[in-house]
Structures are given as structure tokens and as C-alpha cells.
Design an enzyme around this catalytic site. Structure first.
Site, PDB file in Angstrom:
ATOM      1  NE  ARG A 122      -2.327  -3.610  -3.369  1.00 19.83           N
ATOM      2  CZ  ARG A 122      -2.192  -3.619  -2.045  1.00 19.83           C
ATOM      3  NH1 ARG A 122      -2.012  -2.490  -1.411  1.00 19.83           N
ATOM      4  NH2 ARG A 122      -2.233  -4.750  -1.372  1.00 19.83           N
ATOM      5  CG  ASP A 131      -8.115   0.969  10.250  1.00 20.40           C
ATOM      6  OD1 ASP A 131      -8.728   1.448  11.236  1.00 20.40           O
ATOM      7  OD2 ASP A 131      -8.684   0.275   9.401  1.00 20.40           O
ATOM      8  CD  GLU A 187       1.735   1.821   6.902  1.00 22.48           C
ATOM      9  OE1 GLU A 187       1.805   1.565   5.684  1.00 22.48           O
ATOM     10  OE2 GLU A 187       1.137   1.091   7.685  1.00 22.48           O
ATOM     11  CG  ASP A 188      -1.358   2.311   2.855  1.00 22.59           C
ATOM     12  OD1 ASP A 188      -1.022   2.088   4.043  1.00 22.59           O
ATOM     13  OD2 ASP A 188      -1.795   1.422   2.111  1.00 22.59           O
ATOM     14  N   GLY A 202       0.778  -1.238   0.000  1.00 27.87           N
ATOM     15  CA  GLY A 202       0.000   0.000   0.000  1.00 27.87           C
ATOM     16  C   GLY A 202       0.801   1.274   0.000  1.00 27.87           C
ATOM     17  CG  ASP A 238      -5.506  -4.256  -1.063  1.00 24.36           C
ATOM     18  OD1 ASP A 238      -5.738  -5.461  -1.245  1.00 24.36           O
ATOM     19  OD2 ASP A 238      -4.990  -3.818  -0.013  1.00 24.36           O
ATOM     20  CG  PHE A 248     -13.153  -1.112   3.426  1.00 22.90           C
ATOM     21  CD1 PHE A 248     -12.037  -1.525   4.142  1.00 22.90           C
ATOM     22  CD2 PHE A 248     -13.305  -1.573   2.137  1.00 22.90           C
ATOM     23  CE1 PHE A 248     -11.092  -2.384   3.579  1.00 22.90           C
ATOM     24  CE2 PHE A 248     -12.377  -2.435   1.567  1.00 22.90           C
ATOM     25  CZ  PHE A 248     -11.267  -2.839   2.297  1.00 22.90           C
ATOM     26  CB  VAL A 249     -10.667   4.385   2.380  1.00 21.72           C
ATOM     27  CG1 VAL A 249     -11.686   5.313   3.022  1.00 21.72           C
ATOM     28  CG2 VAL A 249      -9.539   4.089   3.352  1.00 21.72           C
ATOM     29  CE  LYS A 298     -10.145   3.652   8.190  1.00 20.90           C
ATOM     30  NZ  LYS A 298     -10.714   2.366   7.664  1.00 20.90           N
TER      31      LYS A 298
END
Length: 179
Positions: free
Chosen positions: A165, A103, A99-100, A44, A159, A152-153, A131
Site C-alpha cells: 500500500r 474493478d 476510491e483507489d 485503499g 494491496d 493485478f496492481v 479497470k
């Protein structure tokens, strides 16, 4: 075609670029005169990390780890697996984890603790998305592009079952796609 599966766009391509520019400048200022190791957690991280490091006006070294706690689902399992470890030492190094999204925080906390155990001088997290409503461990990234709600993104590296992605933005995936 992929856009049809997206309920709404949370972070546009333009906003992502602005975040990378601002964060890259801040990291350059904070690490001026140093040679940080920027570690990406595959897969990611790739789009954001690529954009971020091109906005940094300092020397950096890049490295990657393949780490997962999702295993095909939409929620972290809590079981962190390292399928590709670093091939260089982190001892005495300043580390920036690119990081993407942060969470639950489980994966990034495990990796942060591992890097410190291996002798990293410092470990800081630079994330496109945070998040905090999804957090199950105590963790606060040092560099945050945008705080998002607990949805949920997908897109820009994020992904669902290895799909989406390649979207140039981050959007909320329609529940009908994954339910």
C-alpha cells in the site's frame, strides 16, 4: 526492496499527483457552493483521498467506511462486508465516494445503492483507477483518473495481503509473488 516485486509501473507518482490536481479542480467546479460529503472506502482510499481533497478548493466533510470484497485474495469474492459503517447521516447530502480503484464494481455498486437507500441526494464516484475489463456489474464512475488494463496492481493504497500500500506509484505485481 518492494520495487523488486513489481513487474512494471502503470501510474507514476507524478502522474498520480497530476490526476489528483485535475480531478480536484473538476470536483471543486462541479460542487461549487455545496458542501459534499467525501466518503473513503478503507483502507485503499487513504493515499488518493488525502491527495484529492487537498486539491479541492471548496468545503468538504470527510467520512470513512471499511468495506471489503477481496478477503485476502486477488479477485473480488462478490461477498461485500461492511466492518465499519458511517457514523453520520447521508440523508439529503451530495456524496462523493473517493476510491483507489473500480474493478469488478461489486463493492462500489452495493455501497452506492446503500447510500441512495439511506437518502443521499446524489452519489458520484471519483476513482484514481478504473479497470472496466474486470467489471461484472454495470457501473461507470463519474470521475476517472486513469483507465488501466486487467492486471493485478498494487501501490498507492492498493494491496496484496495488506502489503505494498505504501508504494508511491501503482504497479503490476509479479505473478511469482502471489501464485
Amino acid at each position: 526492496m518492494l520495487d523488486n516485486d513489481i513487474e512494471k509501473v502503470l501510474v507514476s507518482a507524478e502522474e498520480i499527483k497530476e490526476i489528483a490536481e485535475k480531478m480536484g479542480k473538476q470536483l471543486s467546479d462541479d460542487y461549487r457552493g455545496q458542501f459534499p460529503l467525501v466518503i473513503g472506502l478503507l483502507k485503499g482510499c487513504v493515499p488518493f483521498m488525502g491527495m484529492l481533497v487537498t486539491e479541492m478548493d471548496i468545503h468538504v466533510e470527510l467520512a470513512f467506511m471499511d468495506v471489503s470484497s477481496y478477503h485476502g485474495g486477488i479477485e473480488s469474492s462478490g461477498d461485500v462486508k461492511i466492518s465499519k459503517d458511517l457514523d453520520i447521516s447521508v440523508s439529503g447530502r451530495d456524496i462523493i465516494i473517493a476510491e483507489d480503484i473500480v474493478d469488478t464494481g461489486r463493492t462500489i455498486k452495493v455501497i452506492t445503492e446503500l447510500l441512495k437507500y439511506r437518502g443521499a441526494k446524489s452519489v458520484k464516484i471519483a476513482t484514481l483507477l478504473d479497470k472496466p475489463a474486470g467489471r461484472v456489474v454495470e457501473l461507470s464512475p463519474e470521475y476517472v483518473g486513469k483507465v488501466i488494463p486487467k492486471e493485478f496492481v498494487v501501490g498507492f493504497g492498493l494491496d496484496f495481503n495488506e502489503k505494498y500500500r505504501n508504494l508511491p506509484y501503482v504497479g503490476v505485481l509479479k505473478q511469482s509473488v502471489y501464485k
